[in-house]
Design a protein around this motif. Structure first.
Motif, PDB file in Angstrom:
ATOM      1  N   ILE A   3       0.960  -1.028   0.067  1.00 40.64           N
ATOM      2  CA  ILE A   3       0.119  -0.369  -0.143  1.00 40.64           C
ATOM      3  C   ILE A   3       0.736   1.319  -0.115  1.00 40.64           C
ATOM      4  O   ILE A   3       1.893   1.417   0.779  1.00 40.64           O
ATOM      5  CB  ILE A   3      -1.244  -0.285   1.223  1.00 40.64           C
ATOM      6  N   HIS A   4       1.173   2.264  -0.843  1.00 41.76           N
ATOM      7  CA  HIS A   4       1.284   3.107  -0.533  1.00 41.76           C
ATOM      8  C   HIS A   4       1.297   4.452  -0.175  1.00 41.76           C
ATOM      9  O   HIS A   4       0.212   4.039   0.940  1.00 41.76           O
ATOM     10  CB  HIS A   4       1.019   3.700  -2.844  1.00 41.76           C
ATOM     11  N   SER A   5       1.838   5.459   0.189  1.00 45.38           N
ATOM     12  CA  SER A   5       2.106   6.020   1.046  1.00 45.38           C
ATOM     13  C   SER A   5       1.058   7.355   0.575  1.00 45.38           C
ATOM     14  O   SER A   5       0.700   7.131  -0.558  1.00 45.38           O
ATOM     15  CB  SER A   5       3.726   6.956   1.106  1.00 45.38           C
ATOM     16  N   ALA A   6       1.051   8.479   1.640  1.00 46.72           N
ATOM     17  CA  ALA A   6       0.375   9.468   1.115  1.00 46.72           C
ATOM     18  C   ALA A   6       0.994  10.465  -0.384  1.00 46.72           C
ATOM     19  O   ALA A   6      -0.164  11.015  -0.415  1.00 46.72           O
ATOM     20  CB  ALA A   6       0.667  10.639   2.578  1.00 46.72           C
ATOM     21  N   ASP A  31      -4.418   1.091  -6.166  1.00 47.42           N
ATOM     22  CA  ASP A  31      -4.191   2.782  -5.950  1.00 47.42           C
ATOM     23  C   ASP A  31      -4.893   2.692  -4.865  1.00 47.42           C
ATOM     24  O   ASP A  31      -6.364   3.454  -5.473  1.00 47.42           O
ATOM     25  CB  ASP A  31      -4.431   2.813  -7.803  1.00 47.42           C
ATOM     26  N   LEU A  32      -5.029   3.974  -3.978  1.00 46.60           N
ATOM     27  CA  LEU A  32      -5.857   4.174  -3.840  1.00 46.60           C
ATOM     28  C   LEU A  32      -6.039   5.577  -3.526  1.00 46.60           C
ATOM     29  O   LEU A  32      -7.688   6.188  -3.052  1.00 46.60           O
ATOM     30  CB  LEU A  32      -5.850   4.119  -1.842  1.00 46.60           C
ATOM     31  N   TYR A  33      -5.640   5.888  -4.479  1.00 46.92           N
ATOM     32  CA  TYR A  33      -6.044   7.570  -4.480  1.00 46.92           C
ATOM     33  C   TYR A  33      -6.366   7.508  -6.553  1.00 46.92           C
ATOM     34  O   TYR A  33      -6.467   8.559  -6.870  1.00 46.92           O
ATOM     35  CB  TYR A  33      -4.867   8.363  -4.765  1.00 46.92           C
ATOM     36  N   GLU A  34      -6.483   6.122  -7.149  1.00 48.44           N
ATOM     37  CA  GLU A  34      -7.320   6.357  -8.296  1.00 48.44           C
ATOM     38  C   GLU A  34      -6.514   7.516  -9.665  1.00 48.44           C
ATOM     39  O   GLU A  34      -6.968   7.793 -10.142  1.00 48.44           O
ATOM     40  CB  GLU A  34      -8.713   6.967  -7.998  1.00 48.44           C
ATOM     41  N   GLY A  35      -5.257   7.111  -8.938  1.00 51.48           N
ATOM     42  CA  GLY A  35      -4.512   7.555 -10.451  1.00 51.48           C
ATOM     43  C   GLY A  35      -3.226   8.985  -9.503  1.00 51.48           C
ATOM     44  O   GLY A  35      -2.350   9.259 -10.440  1.00 51.48           O
ATOM     45  N   ARG A  36      -3.842   9.608  -8.762  1.00 52.57           N
ATOM     46  CA  ARG A  36      -3.126  10.818  -8.113  1.00 52.57           C
ATOM     47  C   ARG A  36      -2.686  10.927  -7.456  1.00 52.57           C
ATOM     48  O   ARG A  36      -1.919   9.787  -6.772  1.00 52.57           O
ATOM     49  CB  ARG A  36      -4.719  11.344  -7.201  1.00 52.57           C
ATOM     50  N   THR A  37      -1.458  11.934  -7.607  1.00 48.80           N
ATOM     51  CA  THR A  37       0.071  11.314  -6.626  1.00 48.80           C
ATOM     52  C   THR A  37       0.292  12.869  -6.282  1.00 48.80           C
ATOM     53  O   THR A  37      -0.366  13.822  -6.780  1.00 48.80           O
ATOM     54  CB  THR A  37       0.788  10.734  -8.331  1.00 48.80           C
ATOM     55  N   ALA A  38       1.158  12.745  -5.514  1.00 48.27           N
ATOM     56  CA  ALA A  38       1.548  13.822  -4.852  1.00 48.27           C
ATOM     57  C   ALA A  38       3.434  14.186  -4.759  1.00 48.27           C
ATOM     58  O   ALA A  38       3.892  13.494  -4.780  1.00 48.27           O
ATOM     59  CB  ALA A  38       1.373  14.217  -3.680  1.00 48.27           C
ATOM     60  N   ASP A  39       4.161  15.330  -5.268  1.00 45.95           N
ATOM     61  CA  ASP A  39       5.351  15.348  -4.844  1.00 45.95           C
ATOM     62  C   ASP A  39       5.888  16.163  -3.829  1.00 45.95           C
ATOM     63  O   ASP A  39       6.804  16.235  -3.700  1.00 45.95           O
ATOM     64  CB  ASP A  39       5.720  16.325  -6.207  1.00 45.95           C
ATOM     65  N   GLU A  42       2.581  17.362   1.976  1.00 42.81           N
ATOM     66  CA  GLU A  42       1.999  18.637   2.171  1.00 42.81           C
ATOM     67  C   GLU A  42       0.586  18.452   1.261  1.00 42.81           C
ATOM     68  O   GLU A  42      -0.859  18.098   1.357  1.00 42.81           O
ATOM     69  CB  GLU A  42       1.658  20.123   2.357  1.00 42.81           C
ATOM     70  N   ALA A  43       0.794  18.649  -0.212  1.00 39.80           N
ATOM     71  CA  ALA A  43       0.119  18.380  -0.985  1.00 39.80           C
ATOM     72  C   ALA A  43      -0.806  15.948  -1.198  1.00 39.80           C
ATOM     73  O   ALA A  43      -2.101  16.240  -0.913  1.00 39.80           O
ATOM     74  CB  ALA A  43       0.492  18.086  -2.628  1.00 39.80           C
ATOM     75  N   GLY A  44       0.517  14.732  -0.665  1.00 41.83           N
ATOM     76  CA  GLY A  44      -0.009  13.899  -0.273  1.00 41.83           C
ATOM     77  C   GLY A  44      -1.303  13.971   0.500  1.00 41.83           C
ATOM     78  O   GLY A  44      -1.854  13.519   0.570  1.00 41.83           O
ATOM     79  N   MET A  45      -0.777  14.749   2.100  1.00 42.78           N
ATOM     80  CA  MET A  45      -2.029  14.425   3.164  1.00 42.78           C
ATOM     81  C   MET A  45      -3.169  15.500   2.641  1.00 42.78           C
ATOM     82  O   MET A  45      -3.810  14.975   3.751  1.00 42.78           O
ATOM     83  CB  MET A  45      -1.690  15.361   4.385  1.00 42.78           C
ATOM     84  N   ALA A  46      -3.335  16.952   2.063  1.00 41.79           N
ATOM     85  CA  ALA A  46      -4.343  17.111   1.142  1.00 41.79           C
ATOM     86  C   ALA A  46      -4.869  15.796   0.923  1.00 41.79           C
ATOM     87  O   ALA A  46      -6.212  15.748   0.753  1.00 41.79           O
ATOM     88  CB  ALA A  46      -4.092  18.216   1.063  1.00 41.79           C
ATOM     89  N   ILE A  47      -5.021  14.852  -0.431  1.00 41.47           N
ATOM     90  CA  ILE A  47      -5.597  14.054  -1.340  1.00 41.47           C
ATOM     91  C   ILE A  47      -6.185  13.484   0.423  1.00 41.47           C
ATOM     92  O   ILE A  47      -6.997  13.313  -0.223  1.00 41.47           O
ATOM     93  CB  ILE A  47      -4.522  13.265  -2.236  1.00 41.47           C
ATOM     94  N   SER A  48      -5.371  12.919   1.185  1.00 38.99           N
ATOM     95  CA  SER A  48      -5.611  11.756   1.905  1.00 38.99           C
ATOM     96  C   SER A  48      -6.629  12.050   2.702  1.00 38.99           C
ATOM     97  O   SER A  48      -7.394  11.968   2.687  1.00 38.99           O
ATOM     98  CB  SER A  48      -4.442  11.214   2.876  1.00 38.99           C
TER      99      SER A  48
END
Length: 195
Positions: A3-6, A31-39, A42-48
């Motif tokens: 399972i991927h990270s934030a 893929d729990l984010y349905e194709g979205r990723t963050a760089d 903070e952006a990853g936590m916002a998606i989460s």
């Protein structure tokens, strides 16, 4: 079940899955984010947070359920480790748990009777402070898990992701060697139990 990270399903997650597959392990990577990723974290936590913890868990359960009867080893990176821990503790058929860069709280009545668990964590890690890790370890042991903890001095939080500033090649290679040995031991144990 990896399972991927934030950050989402970044290339490092696929690289990890390929490494495990090359060693002979079948790997599912939801893929729990349905194709979205963050760089950025903070952006990853916002998606989460936008998706929500309950929905992330629901997606992870839906991805793992078709394979649960096979006796899964759950693994995850940081936020994904937290989800993997929750799934493993709720799955009586779970064969093992590999936590990379993260843990999760345990319910007081959590049961992990004999579950083999490895935690690989940076030292120090701002997301996994010493007091928390000590309490987590004691609670996992009290729940009945067989826990091993590996600390990597000076590594960044997500040190296995070569695309991030946290990347630490030495710590990452040491982690994967240890994880592969752990998985091989689980495979050998299941062969022994079946003979």
């Amino acid at each position: 079940m990896l399972i991927h990270s934030a950050y989402g399903p970044r290339p490092a997650v696929r690289e990890a899955a390929d490494r495990l597959a090359a060693a002979g392990h079948r790997v599912e990577v939801p893929d729990l984010y349905e194709g979205r990723t963050a760089d950025a974290v903070e952006a990853g936590m916002a998606i989460s947070e936008e998706i929500g913890r309950d929905e992330l868990l629901r997606r992870a359960v839906a991805a793992s359920a078709p394979h649960a009867d096979e006796g899964l080893v759950y693994a995850g990176f940081s936020m994904g480790a937290s989800i993997a821990q929750t799934l493993a503790l709720g799955d009586r058929e779970a064969r093992g748990l590999v936590l990379l860069h993260g843990t999760s709280d345990l319910a007081d009545d959590a049961s992990a009777d004999g579950l083999p668990v490895q935690l690989h964590v940076a030292d120090p890690d701002p997301f996994e402070p010493y007091d928390w890790l000590n309490a987590w370890y004691l609670r996992m042991r009290r729940a009945g898990a067989d826990v091993e903890v590996y600390h990597y001095m000076g590594a960044g939080h997500l040190y296995t992701d070569r695309g991030l500033d946290d990347w630490d090649e030495g710590a990452a290679e040491a982690t994967w060697r240890t994880v592969l040995g752990f998985l091989d031991g689980l495979d050998a144990g299941s062969l022994d139990a079946g003979s």
